[in-house]
Write a protein that holds these residues in place. Structure first.
Motif, PDB file in Angstrom:
ATOM      1  N   VAL A  47       0.813  -1.219   0.000  1.00  0.00           N
ATOM      2  CA  VAL A  47       0.000   0.000   0.000  1.00  0.00           C
ATOM      3  C   VAL A  47       0.848   1.270   0.000  1.00  0.00           C
ATOM      4  CG1 VAL A  47      -1.949  -1.149   1.115  1.00  0.00           C
ATOM      5  CG2 VAL A  47      -0.234   0.001   2.537  1.00  0.00           C
ATOM      6  N   GLY A  48       2.167   1.135  -0.028  1.00  0.00           N
ATOM      7  CA  GLY A  48       3.040   2.286  -0.187  1.00  0.00           C
ATOM      8  C   GLY A  48       3.456   2.990   1.079  1.00  0.00           C
ATOM      9  N   PHE A  49       3.583   2.250   2.182  1.00  0.00           N
ATOM     10  CA  PHE A  49       3.951   2.881   3.444  1.00  0.00           C
ATOM     11  C   PHE A  49       5.349   3.505   3.379  1.00  0.00           C
ATOM     12  CE2 PHE A  49       6.065   2.361   7.648  1.00  0.00           C
ATOM     13  CZ  PHE A  49       5.377   3.346   8.316  1.00  0.00           C
ATOM     14  N   GLY A  50       6.310   2.803   2.775  1.00  0.00           N
ATOM     15  CA  GLY A  50       7.682   3.306   2.686  1.00  0.00           C
ATOM     16  C   GLY A  50       7.762   4.601   1.895  1.00  0.00           C
ATOM     17  N   ASP A  51       7.089   4.654   0.746  1.00  0.00           N
ATOM     18  CA  ASP A  51       7.097   5.871  -0.072  1.00  0.00           C
ATOM     19  C   ASP A  51       6.442   7.040   0.660  1.00  0.00           C
ATOM     20  OD1 ASP A  51       8.340   4.499  -2.113  1.00  0.00           O
ATOM     21  OD2 ASP A  51       6.470   4.011  -3.150  1.00  0.00           O
ATOM     22  N   PHE A  52       5.349   6.746   1.347  1.00  0.00           N
ATOM     23  CA  PHE A  52       4.652   7.786   2.104  1.00  0.00           C
ATOM     24  C   PHE A  52       5.562   8.387   3.173  1.00  0.00           C
ATOM     25  CE2 PHE A  52       2.297   8.541   6.109  1.00  0.00           C
ATOM     26  CZ  PHE A  52       1.608   9.686   5.741  1.00  0.00           C
ATOM     27  N   LEU A  53       6.288   7.524   3.852  1.00  0.00           N
ATOM     28  CA  LEU A  53       7.180   7.973   4.917  1.00  0.00           C
ATOM     29  C   LEU A  53       8.290   8.859   4.360  1.00  0.00           C
ATOM     30  CD1 LEU A  53       6.961   7.331   7.919  1.00  0.00           C
ATOM     31  CD2 LEU A  53       8.630   5.515   7.605  1.00  0.00           C
ATOM     32  N   THR A  54       8.812   8.482   3.208  1.00  0.00           N
ATOM     33  CA  THR A  54       9.895   9.247   2.593  1.00  0.00           C
ATOM     34  C   THR A  54       9.428  10.629   2.152  1.00  0.00           C
ATOM     35  OG1 THR A  54      10.893   7.193   1.809  1.00  0.00           O
ATOM     36  CG2 THR A  54      11.638   9.218   0.776  1.00  0.00           C
ATOM     37  N   LYS A  55       8.301  10.672   1.463  1.00  0.00           N
ATOM     38  CA  LYS A  55       7.774  11.953   0.963  1.00  0.00           C
ATOM     39  C   LYS A  55       7.394  12.891   2.110  1.00  0.00           C
ATOM     40  CE  LYS A  55       6.032  10.020  -3.364  1.00  0.00           C
ATOM     41  NZ  LYS A  55       4.831   9.641  -4.158  1.00  0.00           N
ATOM     42  N   LEU A  56       7.001  12.306   3.229  1.00  0.00           N
ATOM     43  CA  LEU A  56       6.647  13.106   4.399  1.00  0.00           C
ATOM     44  C   LEU A  56       7.894  13.698   5.050  1.00  0.00           C
ATOM     45  CD1 LEU A  56       4.267  13.852   6.397  1.00  0.00           C
ATOM     46  CD2 LEU A  56       4.945  11.818   7.686  1.00  0.00           C
ATOM     47  N   SER A  57       9.009  12.981   4.950  1.00  0.00           N
ATOM     48  CA  SER A  57      10.209  13.338   5.705  1.00  0.00           C
ATOM     49  C   SER A  57      10.990  14.499   5.109  1.00  0.00           C
ATOM     50  CB  SER A  57      11.138  12.127   5.808  1.00  0.00           C
ATOM     51  OG  SER A  57      10.467  11.020   6.320  1.00  0.00           O
ATOM     52  N   VAL A  58      11.234  14.467   3.811  1.00  0.00           N
ATOM     53  CA  VAL A  58      12.177  15.397   3.193  1.00  0.00           C
ATOM     54  C   VAL A  58      11.828  16.867   3.455  1.00  0.00           C
ATOM     55  CG1 VAL A  58      13.229  16.144   1.023  1.00  0.00           C
ATOM     56  CG2 VAL A  58      12.829  13.709   1.444  1.00  0.00           C
ATOM     57  N   PRO A  59      10.593  17.296   3.222  1.00  0.00           N
ATOM     58  CA  PRO A  59      10.288  18.717   3.464  1.00  0.00           C
ATOM     59  C   PRO A  59      10.470  19.129   4.923  1.00  0.00           C
ATOM     60  CG  PRO A  59       8.551  17.661   2.167  1.00  0.00           C
ATOM     61  CD  PRO A  59       9.412  16.582   2.710  1.00  0.00           C
ATOM     62  N   LEU A  60      10.254  18.216   5.838  1.00  0.00           N
ATOM     63  CA  LEU A  60      10.330  18.545   7.260  1.00  0.00           C
ATOM     64  C   LEU A  60      11.767  18.777   7.735  1.00  0.00           C
ATOM     65  CD1 LEU A  60       7.753  15.977   8.705  1.00  0.00           C
ATOM     66  CD2 LEU A  60       7.409  18.426   8.391  1.00  0.00           C
ATOM     67  N   LEU A  61      12.744  18.212   7.004  1.00  0.00           N
ATOM     68  CA  LEU A  61      14.122  18.244   7.481  1.00  0.00           C
ATOM     69  C   LEU A  61      14.942  19.419   6.962  1.00  0.00           C
ATOM     70  CD1 LEU A  61      14.966  14.443   7.175  1.00  0.00           C
ATOM     71  CD2 LEU A  61      14.546  15.723   9.266  1.00  0.00           C
ATOM     72  N   GLN A  62      14.408  20.147   6.003  1.00  0.00           N
ATOM     73  CA  GLN A  62      15.148  21.268   5.439  1.00  0.00           C
ATOM     74  C   GLN A  62      15.459  22.307   6.526  1.00  0.00           C
ATOM     75  OE1 GLN A  62      16.311  21.448   2.439  1.00  0.00           O
ATOM     76  NE2 GLN A  62      15.235  19.772   1.422  1.00  0.00           N
ATOM     77  N   GLY A  63      16.746  22.711   6.601  1.00  0.00           N
ATOM     78  CA  GLY A  63      17.128  23.785   7.510  1.00  0.00           C
ATOM     79  C   GLY A  63      17.522  23.338   8.903  1.00  0.00           C
ATOM     80  N   TYR A  64      17.458  22.053   9.204  1.00  0.00           N
ATOM     81  CA  TYR A  64      17.812  21.573  10.544  1.00  0.00           C
ATOM     82  C   TYR A  64      19.266  21.104  10.585  1.00  0.00           C
ATOM     83  CZ  TYR A  64      12.967  21.780  12.108  1.00  0.00           C
ATOM     84  OH  TYR A  64      11.720  22.220  12.482  1.00  0.00           O
ATOM     85  N   GLY A  65      19.843  21.076  11.803  1.00  0.00           N
ATOM     86  CA  GLY A  65      21.207  20.605  11.986  1.00  0.00           C
ATOM     87  C   GLY A  65      21.305  19.097  11.915  1.00  0.00           C
ATOM     88  N   LYS A  66      22.557  18.611  11.932  1.00  0.00           N
ATOM     89  CA  LYS A  66      22.777  17.162  11.782  1.00  0.00           C
ATOM     90  C   LYS A  66      22.128  16.346  12.890  1.00  0.00           C
ATOM     91  CE  LYS A  66      26.993  16.626   9.031  1.00  0.00           C
ATOM     92  NZ  LYS A  66      28.356  16.048   9.039  1.00  0.00           N
ATOM     93  N   LEU A  67      22.230  16.810  14.131  1.00  0.00           N
ATOM     94  CA  LEU A  67      21.652  16.039  15.240  1.00  0.00           C
ATOM     95  C   LEU A  67      20.154  15.899  15.064  1.00  0.00           C
ATOM     96  CD1 LEU A  67      21.821  14.567  17.926  1.00  0.00           C
ATOM     97  CD2 LEU A  67      21.715  16.779  19.098  1.00  0.00           C
ATOM     98  N   ALA A  68      19.488  16.981  14.702  1.00  0.00           N
ATOM     99  CA  ALA A  68      18.039  16.926  14.491  1.00  0.00           C
ATOM    100  C   ALA A  68      17.694  15.974  13.354  1.00  0.00           C
ATOM    101  CB  ALA A  68      17.501  18.325  14.197  1.00  0.00           C
ATOM    102  N   ILE A  69      18.497  16.009  12.288  1.00  0.00           N
ATOM    103  CA  ILE A  69      18.253  15.120  11.146  1.00  0.00           C
ATOM    104  C   ILE A  69      18.431  13.659  11.567  1.00  0.00           C
ATOM    105  CG2 ILE A  69      19.103  14.423   8.863  1.00  0.00           C
ATOM    106  CD1 ILE A  69      19.906  17.397   8.458  1.00  0.00           C
ATOM    107  N   CYS A  70      19.501  13.391  12.327  1.00  0.00           N
ATOM    108  CA  CYS A  70      19.760  12.019  12.794  1.00  0.00           C
ATOM    109  C   CYS A  70      18.650  11.533  13.721  1.00  0.00           C
ATOM    110  CB  CYS A  70      21.106  11.940  13.498  1.00  0.00           C
ATOM    111  SG  CYS A  70      22.527  12.154  12.397  1.00  0.00           S
ATOM    112  N   LEU A  71      18.178  12.406  14.601  1.00  0.00           N
ATOM    113  CA  LEU A  71      17.083  12.023  15.500  1.00  0.00           C
ATOM    114  C   LEU A  71      15.798  11.780  14.710  1.00  0.00           C
ATOM    115  CD1 LEU A  71      17.675  14.380  18.569  1.00  0.00           C
ATOM    116  CD2 LEU A  71      18.021  11.910  18.440  1.00  0.00           C
ATOM    117  N   PHE A  72      15.617  12.551  13.647  1.00  0.00           N
ATOM    118  CA  PHE A  72      14.440  12.324  12.803  1.00  0.00           C
ATOM    119  C   PHE A  72      14.558  10.976  12.101  1.00  0.00           C
ATOM    120  CE2 PHE A  72      11.677  12.760   9.122  1.00  0.00           C
ATOM    121  CZ  PHE A  72      10.537  13.302   9.695  1.00  0.00           C
ATOM    122  N   PHE A  73      15.761  10.667  11.590  1.00  0.00           N
ATOM    123  CA  PHE A  73      15.990   9.342  10.999  1.00  0.00           C
ATOM    124  C   PHE A  73      15.633   8.243  12.008  1.00  0.00           C
ATOM    125  CE2 PHE A  73      19.510  10.657   7.769  1.00  0.00           C
ATOM    126  CZ  PHE A  73      18.532  11.068   6.888  1.00  0.00           C
TER     127      PHE A  73
END
Length: 467
Positions: free
Chosen positions: A340-366
């Motif tokens: 049903v596309g759960f992986g693709d949904f998760l990816t598309k949701l993630s990228v816009p949210l991470l713009q402008g954040y530092g490495k630690l925030a990005i790693c914690l989001f991962f």
């Protein structure tokens, strides 16, 4: 009258929990759909969370919850019958079934008790020694079998519980936790050929054809998990006051139990031979490239042959076959989620949210994405679906791609429920580990791991350019 009131209150409590189990997932229907969050994906979330709550609260037998999951996927129209029950074609189901039958045979012939008593004695004969022994057995077997020995480790941990006369309890759950942290947890920091193959192929296709994970690279990134595991174990030793058990469990008692078994019988020697063959086969898989599953799908059944007859009709009766439906249904969550596309949904949701954040925030989001994904996908499914998106996001945002890959692998061991990993499922299926204890213990362990990542892992890996 008092007993009647207690029973009535218990039924009311179960009814209220069931209502919550229905209403909470139904709230997801209030979320509007779009081209990314499709109606099929929304229905998938509703059904999956409903069944996960049923499993976690054990309101109905796990066998019933397991059958209901695939049935609801099919009846809702989000998956055809082949997909909804496609887990029956997975080698993992049949591999675990072989492991369960093997454990029953070893218990019947007495070899499991002998090995368990020996391990307990070598670990000091105390309850705490048995707990640490359970943890070390899993690591040792995975180390020599390239992470293919986790089922054998689960069998031995179950044998330890039986040898100590434990029933479903805090104490048995603690031994199972330690065993799971060794058997299931060590696959993230030891060289797991299946995991590494997925990461290698993704790195080579997305970053550079020359990139490859070395034999000790997983340990250099994730060996930090070992002190986290030990801290979790020692925390629950303190919570459960295991020091009070030293009179009940001591070396003299288990040495006597071992002595009372006498010399090894012919059946035990024969069973030991089969176990040795299985371990040798698992070690050889790294070189022959044969699937480890073949060993569990053949060797236990050879023990039923005429003239050997280590297994019999009683073995099948005593094997917890209902747990296979639970394990299969858990695998089905990942299979249908991928459809049903759960992986693709998760990816598309993630990228816009991470713009402008530092490495630690990005790693914690991962890490957060991995933890959430693990609730709905198996570790293999996670790595298959998410490594490439993680690499793409990491490359875009200036994070070391190798580090991003291992953050995802780290997340595969940050769990809350038994269905999130095969090793946990088989450990739980032996019936020694109360669900409430499972959730509490693993939630504490996940919290410790995340805190350890923030306070120590990230600073060190960042300093050495690993992330």
């Amino acid at each position: 009258m008092n007993a009647e009131n207690t029973a009535y209150a218990f039924q009311i409590r179960k009814l209220l929990i069931f209502v919550v189990a229905i209403l909470f997932p139904l709230l997801i229907f209030l979320v509007p759909t779009n081209q990314d969050f499709t109606p099929q994906l929304r229905t998938y979330f509703v059904i999956t969370f409903f069944i996960i709550i049923l499993m976690a609260t054990e309101l109905v037998p796990l066998f019933v919850s397991a059958l209901a999951l695939g049935t609801l996927y099919f009846l809702s129209g989000i998956a055809d019958i082949q997909t909804a029950f496609g887990y029956w074609t997975s080698t993992i189901v049949w591999m675990i079934l072989g492991g369960l039958i093997l454990s029953t045979i070893l218990e019947q012939c007495g070899l499991l008790a002998r090995i368990a008593y020996l391990i307990i004695c070598k670990c000091g004969g105390s309850f705490n020694g048995a707990v640490i022994g359970s943890f070390l057995v899993g690591i040792a077997l995975n180390l020599v079998t390239f992470c293919n020995g986790w089922i054998v480790a689960c069998v031995l941990v179950y044998g330890l519980c039986k040898a100590m006369g434990l029933e479903r309890s805090h104490q048995a759950g603690l031994i199972c936790l330690a065993g799971a942290l060794g058997a299931n947890g060590s696959v993230i920091y030891l060289y797991h050929p299946g995991y590494i193959a997925l990461i290698d192929s993704s790195l080579q296709s997305q970053i550079s054809p020359d990139m490859m994970v070395g034999l000790f690279t997983p340990f250099s990134y994730l060996g930090w998990a070992i002190p986290c595991c030990l801290l979790t174990i020692f925390t629950f030793m303190r919570v459960y006051n295991t020091s009070d058990l030293k009179d009940k469990f001591n070396k003299a008692i288990f040495e006597k139990k071992l002595s009372d078994l006498g010399k090894m019988s012919y059946q035990e020697k024969l069973a030991l031979g089969f176990v040795t063959v299985l371990i040798v086969y698992l070690i050889s898989c790294q070189f022959t490239k044969l699937p480890p599953a073949y060993g569990f799908m053949s060797i236990p059944y050879l023990m039923f042959l005429p003239g050997l007859e280590l297994g019999n009709a009683e073995t099948i009766k005593r094997t917890n076959l209902a747990s296979i439906f639970f394990i299969g249904a858990c695998l089905g969550i990942g299979i249908v989620g991928a459809k049903v596309g759960f992986g693709d949904f998760l990816t598309k949701l993630s990228v816009p949210l991470l713009q402008g954040y530092g490495k630690l925030a990005i790693c914690l989001f991962f890490l957060a994405i991995g933890i959430v994904a693990n609730i709905l996908m198996t570790p293999f499914a996670m790595l298959s679906c998410l490594v490439i998106p993680f690499l793409q996001i990491a490359s875009t945002l200036g994070v070391n791609p190798m580090g991003a890959s291992f953050i995802l692998q780290y997340a595969t061991d940050l769990v809350f429920f038994p269905h999130e990993a095969a090793g946990l499922m088989i450990m739980y299926s032996y019936g020694m580990w109360p669900m409430k204890d499972f959730i509490i213990q693993n939630t504490v362990k996940t919290t410790i791991n995340v805190a350890f990542f923030i306070c120590l892992m990230y600073p060190v890996m960042s300093y050495f350019g690993m992330i």
